[in-house]
Write an enzyme that holds these catalytic residues in place. Sequence first.
Site, mmCIF file in Angstrom:
data_model
loop_
_atom_site.group_PDB
_atom_site.id
_atom_site.type_symbol
_atom_site.label_atom_id
_atom_site.label_comp_id
_atom_site.label_asym_id
_atom_site.label_seq_id
_atom_site.Cartn_x
_atom_site.Cartn_y
_atom_site.Cartn_z
ATOM 1 N N ARG A 27 8.701 29.531 -10.920
ATOM 2 C CA ARG A 27 10.193 30.535 -10.753
ATOM 3 C C ARG A 27 10.707 30.452 -9.469
ATOM 4 N NH1 ARG A 27 9.168 35.669 -12.755
ATOM 5 N NH2 ARG A 27 8.644 35.592 -14.923
ATOM 6 N N ARG A 31 14.053 35.788 -7.016
ATOM 7 C CA ARG A 31 14.217 36.341 -6.159
ATOM 8 C C ARG A 31 13.927 36.749 -4.999
ATOM 9 N NH1 ARG A 31 11.649 41.653 -9.828
ATOM 10 N NH2 ARG A 31 10.299 39.725 -10.498
ATOM 11 N N ARG A 40 23.054 36.668 -9.352
ATOM 12 C CA ARG A 40 22.555 37.643 -10.347
ATOM 13 C C ARG A 40 23.366 39.136 -10.060
ATOM 14 N NH1 ARG A 40 16.745 40.918 -10.500
ATOM 15 N NH2 ARG A 40 17.444 42.025 -8.720
ATOM 16 N N ASP A 77 14.796 32.417 -19.654
ATOM 17 C CA ASP A 77 13.741 33.195 -19.687
ATOM 18 C C ASP A 77 12.422 32.169 -20.998
ATOM 19 O OD1 ASP A 77 12.040 35.007 -18.499
ATOM 20 O OD2 ASP A 77 12.091 35.746 -19.847
ATOM 21 N N TYR A 154 5.024 39.767 -25.902
ATOM 22 C CA TYR A 154 5.826 40.975 -26.328
ATOM 23 C C TYR A 154 6.911 41.356 -27.390
ATOM 24 C CZ TYR A 154 5.688 39.201 -20.945
ATOM 25 O OH TYR A 154 5.119 38.112 -19.881
HETATM 26 O O1 1CP Z 1 10.779 29.298 -13.021
HETATM 27 C C1 1CP Z 1 12.208 29.128 -12.718
HETATM 28 O O2 1CP Z 1 12.627 29.392 -11.487
HETATM 29 C C2 1CP Z 1 12.359 29.211 -14.140
HETATM 30 C C3 1CP Z 1 12.572 30.641 -14.734
HETATM 31 C C4 1CP Z 1 11.845 31.360 -15.747
HETATM 32 C C5 1CP Z 1 11.053 30.839 -16.111
HETATM 33 C C6 1CP Z 1 10.384 29.484 -16.169
HETATM 34 C C7 1CP Z 1 11.814 32.888 -15.760
HETATM 35 C C8 1CP Z 1 13.037 33.119 -14.808
HETATM 36 N N1 1CP Z 1 10.769 33.010 -16.133
HETATM 37 C C9 1CP Z 1 10.226 31.868 -16.763
HETATM 38 C C10 1CP Z 1 9.542 31.837 -17.644
HETATM 39 C C11 1CP Z 1 8.184 33.480 -18.191
HETATM 40 N N2 1CP Z 1 9.194 34.154 -18.098
HETATM 41 C C12 1CP Z 1 7.233 33.430 -18.716
HETATM 42 C C13 1CP Z 1 6.529 32.268 -18.232
HETATM 43 C C14 1CP Z 1 5.646 31.833 -16.790
HETATM 44 C C15 1CP Z 1 5.524 32.828 -15.995
HETATM 45 O O3 1CP Z 1 3.572 33.222 -16.260
HETATM 46 O O4 1CP Z 1 5.759 33.647 -15.531
HETATM 47 C C16 1CP Z 1 6.951 34.987 -18.388
HETATM 48 C C17 1CP Z 1 5.469 35.753 -18.888
HETATM 49 C C18 1CP Z 1 8.192 35.782 -18.740
HETATM 50 C C19 1CP Z 1 8.575 37.213 -18.941
HETATM 51 C C20 1CP Z 1 9.670 38.124 -17.985
HETATM 52 N N3 1CP Z 1 10.283 37.625 -17.671
HETATM 53 C C21 1CP Z 1 8.953 38.199 -17.099
HETATM 54 C C22 1CP Z 1 7.602 38.647 -16.526
HETATM 55 C C23 1CP Z 1 7.287 40.468 -17.156
HETATM 56 C C24 1CP Z 1 5.876 40.793 -16.995
HETATM 57 O O5 1CP Z 1 4.805 40.887 -18.492
HETATM 58 O O6 1CP Z 1 4.754 40.011 -16.141
HETATM 59 C C25 1CP Z 1 9.786 38.991 -15.541
HETATM 60 C C26 1CP Z 1 9.717 39.888 -14.913
HETATM 61 C C27 1CP Z 1 10.901 38.329 -16.573
HETATM 62 C C28 1CP Z 1 12.404 38.069 -15.709
HETATM 63 C C29 1CP Z 1 12.741 36.934 -15.169
HETATM 64 N N4 1CP Z 1 12.767 35.118 -15.537
HETATM 65 C C30 1CP Z 1 12.970 34.933 -14.396
HETATM 66 C C31 1CP Z 1 13.650 35.686 -13.258
HETATM 67 C C32 1CP Z 1 14.020 34.538 -12.055
HETATM 68 C C33 1CP Z 1 13.039 36.601 -13.952
HETATM 69 C C34 1CP Z 1 12.854 38.816 -12.474
HETATM 70 C C35 1CP Z 1 14.475 38.453 -12.970
HETATM 71 C C36 1CP Z 1 15.349 39.350 -12.481
HETATM 72 O O7 1CP Z 1 15.901 38.421 -11.308
HETATM 73 O O8 1CP Z 1 14.817 40.467 -12.038
#
Ligand code: 1CP
Length: 355
Positions: A27, A31, A40, A77, A154
């Site tokens: 990540r 944010r 964003r 994502d 999911y």
């Molecule tokens: O790592 C990076 O910088 C690349 C971008 C990236 C990656 C690899 C994002 C951007 N998401 C992911 C993978 C991801 N997404 C995973 C696997 C990794 C992990 O466990 O963290 C999972 C489970 C998700 C699902 C997801 N998408 C969640 C988690 C929800 C939960 O069940 O806990 C969330 C909050 C998102 C949104 C998201 N994806 C990425 C960002 C930066 C965000 C936040 C959104 C925003 O800007 O508000």
Amino acid sequence: MTELKNDRFLRALLRQPVDMTPVWMMRQAGRYLPEYRATREKAGNFMALCMNPELACEVTLQPLDRFPLDAAILFSDILTVPDAMGLGLYFSEGEGPRFERPVRDKAAIAALGVPDPEQELRYVMDAVRTIRHELDGRVPLIGFSGSPWTLATYMVEGGSTKTFSRSKGMMFDDPASMHLLLEKLADAVTAYLNAQVAAGAQALMIFDTWGGTLTPKDYRAFSLAYMQRIVDGLTREADGRRVPVILFTKGGGQWLEWMADTGCDALGLDWTTDIGEARARVGGRVALQGNLDPCTLYASPEAIERAVAEILASYGEGTGHVFNLGHGIHPAIPPEHAAAMIQAVHEKSRQYHST
Ligand code: 1CP
């Protein structure tokens, strides 16, 4: 294709000598960076950002412009794949990801198609191509996907869950339907990752965020077996270089030997496993990526440096280690604390590499 100016990350994943331990952060575009929040805002929302290749490229490069990171990760994502399968992904503010049409029975699963990555997921492939071009060989680009089990949770729940009531409910009550879903996801993920390699991804990571919620037996049957199918189907070479594959099961520390048996190149570790012990178990077969507790970054730069030094010492001499957090960086972390971690990794790791 442009020569890579910094290939430390790819070399460490293949356990080839490096001058210092490479580092990136899960990540890393996100944010905690004000410039990410600004982009964003400009995009309108998170999905609009993912679907705009120029803006996705912009946020992918933001952390690299700030910090001397050794890898870039595609900004996207894991839930883009279920979205492309027709589930209707949306993000509601403060609630995380949601699906308009969750899949809850055999009929819904049977109706799911396997998306063509260059059609339904074209925006991701365009982002990969744009990022590769803009990176101009600075560092390698990581492509990624969720694991079938993690995506299935999911898709069946309709969003995030703490209880896994519907997804594990289906696994226990109607395992045949769950297996059908996982098979389709394994096919979809294999095609998706191979398309990312064709578009320019130079390493691949599979995020099995929820595999660690399973019993050992269920982990093998419902998560690992499908990651194995994916690993077996992946393109492992592009532009005359191996494309390393990293498997990350959060909470999977007790299953490292099984994970290494898949034939992947590296394992991602969360912070609950001692990296030195992990190396003793599987370090002869795979590289290791990790594993600073993300909460360490709330502490002072001095405390962060000590924690980095401990992990480097625990891993010990030589290559095969990619430094990372044990999970994603939290949104409230001050960017200067991430900078302190990255600098400490580079400075303090030189002594462990004799080239
Ligand atoms: O790592 C990076 O910088 C690349 C971008 C990236 C990656 C690899 C994002 C951007 N998401 C992911 C993978 C991801 N997404 C995973 C696997 C990794 C992990 O466990 O963290 C999972 C489970 C998700 C699902 C997801 N998408 C969640 C988690 C929800 C939960 O069940 O806990 C969330 C909050 C998102 C949104 C998201 N994806 C990425 C960002 C930066 C965000 C936040 C959104 C925003 O800007 O508000």
